[in-house]
Write a protein that holds these residues in place. Sequence first.
Motif, mmCIF file in Angstrom:
data_model
loop_
_atom_site.group_PDB
_atom_site.id
_atom_site.type_symbol
_atom_site.label_atom_id
_atom_site.label_comp_id
_atom_site.label_asym_id
_atom_site.label_seq_id
_atom_site.Cartn_x
_atom_site.Cartn_y
_atom_site.Cartn_z
ATOM 1 N N LEU A 124 0.833 -1.204 0.000
ATOM 2 C CA LEU A 124 0.000 0.000 0.000
ATOM 3 C C LEU A 124 0.865 1.249 0.000
ATOM 4 N N LYS A 125 1.962 1.168 0.743
ATOM 5 C CA LYS A 125 2.848 2.308 0.852
ATOM 6 C C LYS A 125 3.352 2.702 -0.537
ATOM 7 N N GLN A 126 3.672 1.673 -1.326
ATOM 8 C CA GLN A 126 4.178 1.970 -2.657
ATOM 9 C C GLN A 126 3.068 2.391 -3.613
ATOM 10 N N ASP A 127 1.969 1.644 -3.572
ATOM 11 C CA ASP A 127 0.880 1.925 -4.513
ATOM 12 C C ASP A 127 0.290 3.310 -4.315
ATOM 13 N N PHE A 128 0.168 3.722 -3.076
ATOM 14 C CA PHE A 128 -0.534 4.977 -2.806
ATOM 15 C C PHE A 128 0.407 6.084 -2.326
ATOM 16 N N GLN A 129 1.731 5.847 -2.401
ATOM 17 C CA GLN A 129 2.711 6.830 -1.927
ATOM 18 C C GLN A 129 2.372 7.347 -0.534
ATOM 19 N N LEU A 130 2.208 6.382 0.368
ATOM 20 C CA LEU A 130 1.793 6.748 1.710
ATOM 21 C C LEU A 130 2.987 6.938 2.629
ATOM 22 N N THR A 131 2.744 7.738 3.627
ATOM 23 C CA THR A 131 3.646 7.791 4.773
ATOM 24 C C THR A 131 2.857 7.125 5.899
ATOM 25 N N VAL A 132 3.519 6.268 6.656
ATOM 26 C CA VAL A 132 2.764 5.503 7.656
ATOM 27 C C VAL A 132 3.303 5.792 9.048
ATOM 28 N N LEU A 133 2.374 6.062 9.948
ATOM 29 C CA LEU A 133 2.731 6.164 11.360
ATOM 30 C C LEU A 133 1.881 5.135 12.075
ATOM 31 N N MET A 134 2.539 4.242 12.844
ATOM 32 C CA MET A 134 1.698 3.241 13.484
ATOM 33 C C MET A 134 2.079 2.969 14.932
ATOM 34 N N ILE A 135 1.077 2.489 15.642
ATOM 35 C CA ILE A 135 1.277 2.030 17.008
ATOM 36 C C ILE A 135 1.223 0.519 16.920
ATOM 37 N N GLU A 136 2.161 -0.155 17.524
ATOM 38 C CA GLU A 136 2.088 -1.604 17.423
ATOM 39 C C GLU A 136 2.809 -2.265 18.594
ATOM 40 N N HIS A 137 2.311 -3.424 18.972
ATOM 41 C CA HIS A 137 2.958 -4.188 20.039
ATOM 42 C C HIS A 137 3.758 -5.370 19.504
ATOM 43 N N HIS A 138 3.384 -5.844 18.307
ATOM 44 C CA HIS A 138 4.112 -6.976 17.744
ATOM 45 C C HIS A 138 5.518 -6.523 17.365
ATOM 46 N N MET A 139 6.503 -6.921 18.150
ATOM 47 C CA MET A 139 7.848 -6.399 17.915
ATOM 48 C C MET A 139 8.422 -6.864 16.581
ATOM 49 N N ASN A 140 8.085 -8.093 16.189
ATOM 50 C CA ASN A 140 8.593 -8.580 14.907
ATOM 51 C C ASN A 140 8.181 -7.644 13.788
ATOM 52 N N LEU A 141 6.900 -7.312 13.823
ATOM 53 C CA LEU A 141 6.356 -6.454 12.775
ATOM 54 C C LEU A 141 7.031 -5.086 12.826
ATOM 55 N N VAL A 142 7.119 -4.538 14.019
ATOM 56 C CA VAL A 142 7.673 -3.197 14.173
ATOM 57 C C VAL A 142 9.114 -3.161 13.661
ATOM 58 N N MET A 143 9.905 -4.137 14.102
ATOM 59 C CA MET A 143 11.323 -4.118 13.747
ATOM 60 C C MET A 143 11.522 -4.337 12.253
ATOM 61 N N GLU A 144 10.637 -5.115 11.671
ATOM 62 C CA GLU A 144 10.804 -5.425 10.264
ATOM 63 C C GLU A 144 10.400 -4.269 9.355
ATOM 64 N N ILE A 145 9.387 -3.559 9.776
ATOM 65 C CA ILE A 145 8.750 -2.640 8.838
ATOM 66 C C ILE A 145 9.153 -1.179 9.049
ATOM 67 N N SER A 146 9.531 -0.805 10.267
ATOM 68 C CA SER A 146 9.699 0.630 10.513
ATOM 69 C C SER A 146 11.070 1.143 10.107
ATOM 70 N N ASP A 147 11.072 2.375 9.677
ATOM 71 C CA ASP A 147 12.330 3.060 9.414
ATOM 72 C C ASP A 147 12.856 3.662 10.711
ATOM 73 N N ARG A 148 11.919 4.198 11.481
ATOM 74 C CA ARG A 148 12.309 4.782 12.764
ATOM 75 C C ARG A 148 11.256 4.427 13.799
ATOM 76 N N ILE A 149 11.681 4.467 15.069
ATOM 77 C CA ILE A 149 10.772 4.103 16.151
ATOM 78 C C ILE A 149 10.856 5.151 17.252
ATOM 79 N N TYR A 150 9.712 5.503 17.782
ATOM 80 C CA TYR A 150 9.661 6.348 18.978
ATOM 81 C C TYR A 150 9.142 5.496 20.119
ATOM 82 N N VAL A 151 9.747 5.593 21.282
ATOM 83 C CA VAL A 151 9.292 4.796 22.423
ATOM 84 C C VAL A 151 8.748 5.724 23.496
ATOM 85 N N LEU A 152 7.509 5.470 23.883
ATOM 86 C CA LEU A 152 6.879 6.259 24.939
ATOM 87 C C LEU A 152 6.773 5.402 26.193
ATOM 88 N N ASP A 153 6.920 6.036 27.346
ATOM 89 C CA ASP A 153 6.659 5.359 28.603
ATOM 90 C C ASP A 153 6.097 6.392 29.574
#
Lengths: 280, 368
Positions: free
Chosen positions: A221-250
């Motif tokens: 989708l990112k390629q087809d629609f030239q999207l920028t994606v911001l996401m919240i996620e708990h699945h670390m595998n997914l996060v580590m695989e897909i993100s360019d950058r990560i922000y961590v909140l606590d």
Amino acid sequence: MSETVLKLNRITMQFGGLMAVNDFSMDVNRGEVVAIIGPNGAGKTTAFNVITGVYAPTNGSVDFCGETIISNRPQGKMRKLYAGDADSICDRVVRKTPDRITKLGIARTFQNIRLFKSLTVFENVLIAKHMNIKANLFSAAFMLNRHEEHRMRQETAQLLEILELADVADEVASSLPYGKQRRLEIARAIATGPELLLLDEPAAGMNPQETNDLIHLIHRLKQDFQLTVLMIEHHMNLVMEISDRIYVLDFGRLIASGTPDHIQNDKRVIDAYLGVAEDE
Amino acid sequence: MKTLDKKITYLLSAGLLAAAIMVLLYMDHNRTTYNYSLSILQRSAIYAVAAVAMNLLTGFTGLFSLGQAGFMAIGAYTVAILTIPVAQRPSVYYISGIAEPLAQATAPLWAALLLGGLFAALLGFFIGYPVLRLKSDYLAIATLGFSEIIRAFIAAPMLNRVTNGSYGLKSIPGFPSTLMVFLISGLCIFLMVLVIRSSYGRAFQAIREDEIAAESMGIGLFKHKQMAFVISCFFTGISGGMLAVFMRSIDSKTFQIGLTYDILLIVVLGGIGSITGSVLGSFLMTAGREWLRFFDNPLTIAGVQVPLFRTGFRMVIFSLILMAVVLYYRKGLMGTKEFSWNGIYAFLQRLGQKRSKTRPGKEGGNDE
């Protein structure tokens, strides 16, 4: 460095005495996939709600594509109660409603799926096309906008095809299996024609196979629609695989930010997730 | 499941419509015999417009408003004031006279109805600003309050020279032809169906389903709620105007809260979110009350008088039937479904399958 799409400027969100987000700044560049992670109750969804205009922040501002869409300073009761780290920096008060922000090009999905349950899959996506309607009520009612209506339906059908939901187009949204409901939410968000897509825990409740599919889907989708994606996620595998950058909140505070490699080895992040000894 | 060809459903609908018109024409022709039934049908048609208008708001936009009687009153008084023949006005306003600009103001029926609807819509537009920010029950209470305020205004002595206060208005000329009621009602309902099926109607339904999600789809909540409210008020006003013409004399008591409840009852009975349900409901309810008159007359069986049969007993029976309907059809008679030939076809098919299942040997082995 490419163009900044979204910029959060020292956002603080305080509910009464509870500090949900405290002095949170971040930026998202065009074409990036950025993730916000953090333990439960860290203020991730609150940050989303601030960006999309659901909550007015207590202090701080949000810029989208160079335009200030949200800006506030502690006012009224909050002037005394305010306990955020950031000073009151914004003198302008800007508050766009969620529908205006969607029209500007930010679309979102919800953590707890919010589909139009008793409508069909097709209608769910078609509704997202309504916001750009040119016809007024009368010409729409008297079907004078056939051309437009036809285009809306065609675009919806195409989108369902891309997201592999075409076979269930006429089914009622609530009857879909969970994974497809999530996909429908994404379809609906994309139908609004966004530049920035906010995904709130898109993989929640998914099995590994479905999570894997989701990774591919987001890439596509990112390629087809030239999207920028911001996401919240708990699945670390997914996060580590897909993100360019990560922000961590606590506890509402930004404790780390950077590339996945950097985050994985950050001591504070590990502490926040696993708990520090004295915390227990 | 097999569905019917589109052409066939159109043919069937046209056939049904033609049959209904034929029946009405026949009844109109023999008016002396059918006068009573015709008046029941007319009242039902008028209520159907108000009920569909309420359904547009409650069933399709998810806004629960109880202001129907007030908006009907606006329409009714507009129509009445504009259509009472000038010659008869002094005798209608015999107590305190009529306000000067109104004494000569007349309009043909269609224009008066339209104006009545527009006034109601305009008022709805302004009332909408404060009340549409409220949700569910609070909205209902606020609109109920406004409806009572409208009624109180109409009955106020200060407005005697406009609304004739508590004396009401009479000598309103009736409909020039019996079929006109059905024609106008049909047109109004058709227009509302068109709105609901348009892109705006879909936006209304999105708001009903989930306000937050609708807003995040770029649908301006207030704008669309306002739109639905104004449309609903417009048609409620027209329905009120027709009621005035039908009853030929009105006063502020006609538009008490009881009228709103009648409309609400129709909507609930027919199914919240079903237009055909509202139409069906209004005919059943208006006619049902009349059919039950049987219970109002003393009944003697074999020389013994049945004790409960006396005036007013029909309302007890009516209420019991309503309770039974609500208990057994929790979503109203039609639920959120619409009448469709395909629905009937599917129903008949299911009936047929059941038959053949009970008969062993034929298709008995096909159970899943």
